[in-house]
Design a protein around this motif. Structure first.
Motif, PDB file in Angstrom:
ATOM      1  N   ARG A 542       0.827  -1.207   0.000  1.00  0.00           N
ATOM      2  CA  ARG A 542       0.000   0.000   0.000  1.00  0.00           C
ATOM      3  C   ARG A 542       0.865   1.261   0.000  1.00  0.00           C
ATOM      4  N   ASN A 543       0.197   2.387  -0.340  1.00  0.00           N
ATOM      5  CA  ASN A 543       0.869   3.682  -0.493  1.00  0.00           C
ATOM      6  C   ASN A 543       1.945   3.616  -1.566  1.00  0.00           C
ATOM      7  N   VAL A 544       1.656   2.898  -2.634  1.00  0.00           N
ATOM      8  CA  VAL A 544       2.565   2.823  -3.773  1.00  0.00           C
ATOM      9  C   VAL A 544       2.452   4.121  -4.574  1.00  0.00           C
ATOM     10  N   ASP A 548      -0.193  11.186 -10.466  1.00  0.00           N
ATOM     11  CA  ASP A 548      -1.262  12.058  -9.992  1.00  0.00           C
ATOM     12  C   ASP A 548      -2.263  12.270 -11.129  1.00  0.00           C
ATOM     13  N   PRO A 549      -3.533  11.848 -10.969  1.00  0.00           N
ATOM     14  CA  PRO A 549      -4.490  11.970 -12.071  1.00  0.00           C
ATOM     15  C   PRO A 549      -4.845  13.409 -12.414  1.00  0.00           C
ATOM     16  N   PHE A 554       3.485  14.554 -11.751  1.00  0.00           N
ATOM     17  CA  PHE A 554       3.607  14.404 -10.302  1.00  0.00           C
ATOM     18  C   PHE A 554       3.010  13.066  -9.866  1.00  0.00           C
ATOM     19  N   SER A 555       3.278  12.707  -8.610  1.00  0.00           N
ATOM     20  CA  SER A 555       2.818  11.428  -8.091  1.00  0.00           C
ATOM     21  C   SER A 555       2.015  11.621  -6.821  1.00  0.00           C
ATOM     22  N   ASP A 594      -5.418   2.389  -8.243  1.00  0.00           N
ATOM     23  CA  ASP A 594      -4.535   3.158  -9.130  1.00  0.00           C
ATOM     24  C   ASP A 594      -4.574   4.649  -8.851  1.00  0.00           C
ATOM     25  N   GLY A 595      -5.176   5.041  -7.735  1.00  0.00           N
ATOM     26  CA  GLY A 595      -5.212   6.450  -7.385  1.00  0.00           C
ATOM     27  C   GLY A 595      -6.210   7.267  -8.167  1.00  0.00           C
ATOM     28  N   GLY A 596      -7.146   6.613  -8.848  1.00  0.00           N
ATOM     29  CA  GLY A 596      -8.169   7.345  -9.600  1.00  0.00           C
ATOM     30  C   GLY A 596      -7.706   7.821 -10.951  1.00  0.00           C
ATOM     31  N   GLN A 597      -6.894   7.030 -11.659  1.00  0.00           N
ATOM     32  CA  GLN A 597      -6.403   7.411 -12.979  1.00  0.00           C
ATOM     33  C   GLN A 597      -7.558   7.635 -13.958  1.00  0.00           C
ATOM     34  N   ARG A 598      -7.318   8.536 -14.902  1.00  0.00           N
ATOM     35  CA  ARG A 598      -8.343   8.792 -15.925  1.00  0.00           C
ATOM     36  C   ARG A 598      -8.630   7.518 -16.714  1.00  0.00           C
TER      37      ARG A 598
END
Length: 704
Positions: A542-544, A548-549, A554-555, A594-598
């Motif tokens: 976790r926290n990979v 940034d979407p 940025f990440s 995936d952090g909410g990627q487009r």
């Protein structure tokens, strides 16, 4: 041998100033009955310098304990020196082919050690004699200097601190022994491979505690790819000092140089994908012969100390300092033109310099209480690893890959694109207790606290970033001897790893965390000659860091990856002269957040991780009139895997070999990938990494 640099001379001079009367050897780790037996295991070596000819290891150094592997409630695989020699293994990737659940060399023959354990990248989780090599591994390890290679699967933070949850590789150095021997081997092989190795040991006392050992290697080779070559130089003196019957003290040093041209694979079109112009030759070099080759060097010096006190406590103290430098230019794939023949390329000029200081100290003791027998370990370790990076983004002309004409220059700017200095410092405290209840039950528990910080300075702008992090991690495992030699177990472990860099607002990232459940059964069969291990696991990371979407370039640290699967392995040294090592693994490694990627990546396979992986190797030593002869062979392969949006096919490779051992000399012939199967070892976004074609190695050796 070519002239040595000042770093190499310093290593040798460290020994030349010692008077002969002080040159002493390693003890055989015997103690009085009144002292504790819990201590770091040693690797026994017989007079000819080979690890007692066995494939099966009984102990590993990676556990920081003398508990047998069959009674260790976690997955640990060991590749012995005897197995490496029978296969004529040359690189760390060759050794790791024997371990199920491990993918090695997924970026091809680029000159670095790349590996994945249980679906998670572990290239920087390399340890030598229980100490971290460096925070970012740049210089490939020299396999000849190792006695065995150990793979700990799953989170290893309890004993090792900052490691990713897939696992780690611990390499055990060859050490001085109590008997004299001198081994010289000359090897020739495919692609103009020439190698000479020397392994000499001198015992200097009757009690076997005074010894000096030195290993050396010179190796030159070309490659199946045009214009690619490798040159290696290595020397490793070690010295054991006699500080009394209760103390073992060994100085371990090494120096190596590596010079090479990076093999950068092939573009996707014309290799894994079709091209209107036809298939590209596997020998195609997409770089420039005039680019500056990579030149790397690495120096190490340290010691291993064990002292057994009268009251039953045992002290272990390991220390090492190392420094490295690496510089070179690479030309990499970019994109093919619409015609499918003109390849645009990118150029990079890179320089890395760094140093690492690491120390691990622990005390151990066994005692009995009303709640069972306890074997406790209390320890502390410290890591300080710094790396300076300077890189230039260069331009280079396109290349017609179907009619290549070389000679283009790399045009590099005067100002570096990247110029940073990064340091990772970590202080850890750990405690472990193995509790034995009666003859069958065993409970292993432990906790660790880490206080870490990542310091980064942009040497171009002077901007400094400090990212402190701390965490408490631990593990617990329960094992029960159901029948004699049959021990099921269940374990849980966590891990911690700081993230570096900043987000769009300049804030630092939360550290990565990992956890794993594992259940398995260990079978100790045929009076200890055979081990059979079965395990299933569920691993979360976790926290990979993911893109940034909302802010390109940025990440954010919100991602999650999951690996689930199972493994089965067997290692055996049978009475009839047959030794066997085999294993199979199933690994389902996917993105779960995936952090909410487009364009979502949830559910996608992790890059370069096959679902199915297997390995089998065997050696048979003939008896009777054919005594001295041995045959060895192996089959290994994997299923298809996905990487960077495309699919690589699976493959099966077959190896074979024959050797003859006499009293004073040895001859061995090995053929790897005998059917010359063309396969891909892994892939990047715009290139595929080529697997090794058929390779033939012939070795002649003298033993004294």
């Amino acid at each position: 041998m070519p002239s040595l640099t000042p770093g190499a001379l310093a290593v040798l001079l460290a020994f030349s100033v010692l008077p002969a009367s002080t040159v002493l050897a390693q003890t055989a780790s015997s103690t009085d009955n009144s002292t504790a037996t819990t201590q770091l295991p040693t690797v026994d070596v017989v007079a000819d310098g080979v690890n007692d000819t066995k494939f099966k290891a009984t102990q590993s150094q990676v556990n920081k304990s003398d508990t047998p592997l069959s009674q260790t409630p976690q997955s640990v695989s060991v590749v012995t020196r005897s197995m490496l020699d029978s296969q004529q293994a040359v690189s760390l990737a060759d050794a790791l082919e024997n371990v199920p659940g491990v993918v090695a060399q997924q970026y091809g023959r680029r000159g670095w050690d790349d590996l994945i354990i249980r679906g998670q990248v572990a290239s920087d989780s390399l340890y030598l004699d229980g100490l971290r090599t460096t925070a970012s591994s740049r210089v490939a390890e020299q396999l000849f200097g190792l006695q065995q290679v150990e793979v700990l699967k799953g989170p290893g933070s309890l004993l090792y601190g900052l490691v990713l949850p897939g696992g780690l590789v611990n390499m055990v150095s060859k050490r001085p022994q109590g008997t004299d021997f001198a081994n010289v081997d000359v090897t020739v092989g495919s692609h103009d491979f020439y190698q000479t190795t020397v392994d000499m040991n001198k015992s200097l006392s009757e009690n076997g505690k005074q010894a000096f050992r030195i290993n050396g290697l010179i190796s030159n080779s070309d490659d199946a790819t045009d214009n690619v070559w490798f040159k290696n130089r290595y020397i490793a003196p070690s010295l054991s000092l006699d500080l009394g019957a209760r103390t073992d003290f060994t100085i371990l040093t090494s120096y190596q140089e590596r010079n090479y041209v990076r093999q950068q694979g092939l573009p996707l079109s014309g290799s894994i994908n079709s091209n209107v112009n036809g298939a590209l030759p596997r020998s195609l070099f997409i770089g420039e012969p005039g680019a500056r080759p990579y030149a790397a060097n690495e120096t190490r010096i340290g010691y291993a100390l064990t002292h057994r006190f009268d009251d039953g406590w045992t002290l272990n103290n390991n220390v090492r300092y190392q420094q490295f430098g690496m510089s070179g230019q690479l030309v990499a794939n970019n994109a093919l033109s619409r015609t499918g023949s003109s390849l645009t390329r990118t150029g990079t000029d890179q320089t890395y310099d760094g140093q690492t200081f690491s120390i691990d100290t622990n005390v151990q003791r066994s005692f009995r209480t009303a709640f069972g027998k306890h074997e406790i370990t209390l320890g502390t370790d410290y890591l300080n690893s710094r790396e300076d990076t300077r890189s230039y983004t260069c331009t280079v002309a396109a290349l017609n890959v179907y009619n290549p004409v070389y000679g283009a220059r790399l045009n590099c700017p005067t100002t570096p694109t990247t110029y940073t200095s990064t340091s990772i410092r970590d202080t850890g405290l750990y405690a472990r207790d193995k509790i034995s209840f009666g003859e069958r039950w065993q409970l292993l528990t432990g906790l660790r606290y880490d206080n870490a910080s990542t310091y980064s300075t942009n040497l171009r702008t002077g901007v400094h970033t400090d990212n402190p992090a701390s965490a408490t991690t631990g593990s617990a495992a329960l094992m029960y001897e159901l029948l004699r030699g049959v021990r099921p177990y269940i374990s849980y472990a966590t891990s911690f790893y700081p993230n570096s860099g900043t987000d769009v607002s300049g804030g630092t990232f939360k550290p990565e965390t990992g956890k794993q459940w594992e259940a398995g059964v260990k079978f100790d069969l045929d009076e200890g000659r055979t081990s059979l291990n079965v395990a299933v696991f569920d691993l979360r990371r976790r926290n990979v860091l993911v893109s940034d979407p909302n802010n390109t370039g940025f990440s954010v640290a919100v991602g999650e990856q999951r690996s689930q699967g199972g493994e089965i392995s067997v290692t055996s040294d049978l009475r009839n002269g047959l030794s066997l090592n085999a294993g199979y693994s199933y690994t389902a490694a996917i993105v779960t957040d995936d952090g909410g990627q487009r364009t979502t990546t949830v559910g996608q396979w992790l890059d370069n991780v096959p679902r199915h992986n297997f390995t089998t190797s065997a050696r048979y030593r003939f008896k009777g009139q054919l005594a001295g002869w041995e045959w060895n062979g192996g089959v290994h392969g994997q299923s298809m895997m996905r990487t960077n949006g495309y699919t690589l096919p699976g493959y099966v490779l077959v190896d074979t070999g024959v050797a003859y051992n006499a009293e004073r000399w040895r001859a061995a012939l090995n053929v790897k990938n005998i059917f010359n199967t063309h396969y891909y070892a892994g892939g990047l976004a715009k290139a595929v990494a080529l697997g090794d074609d058929r390779t033939i190695l012939l070795t002649l050796g003298y033993r004294y």
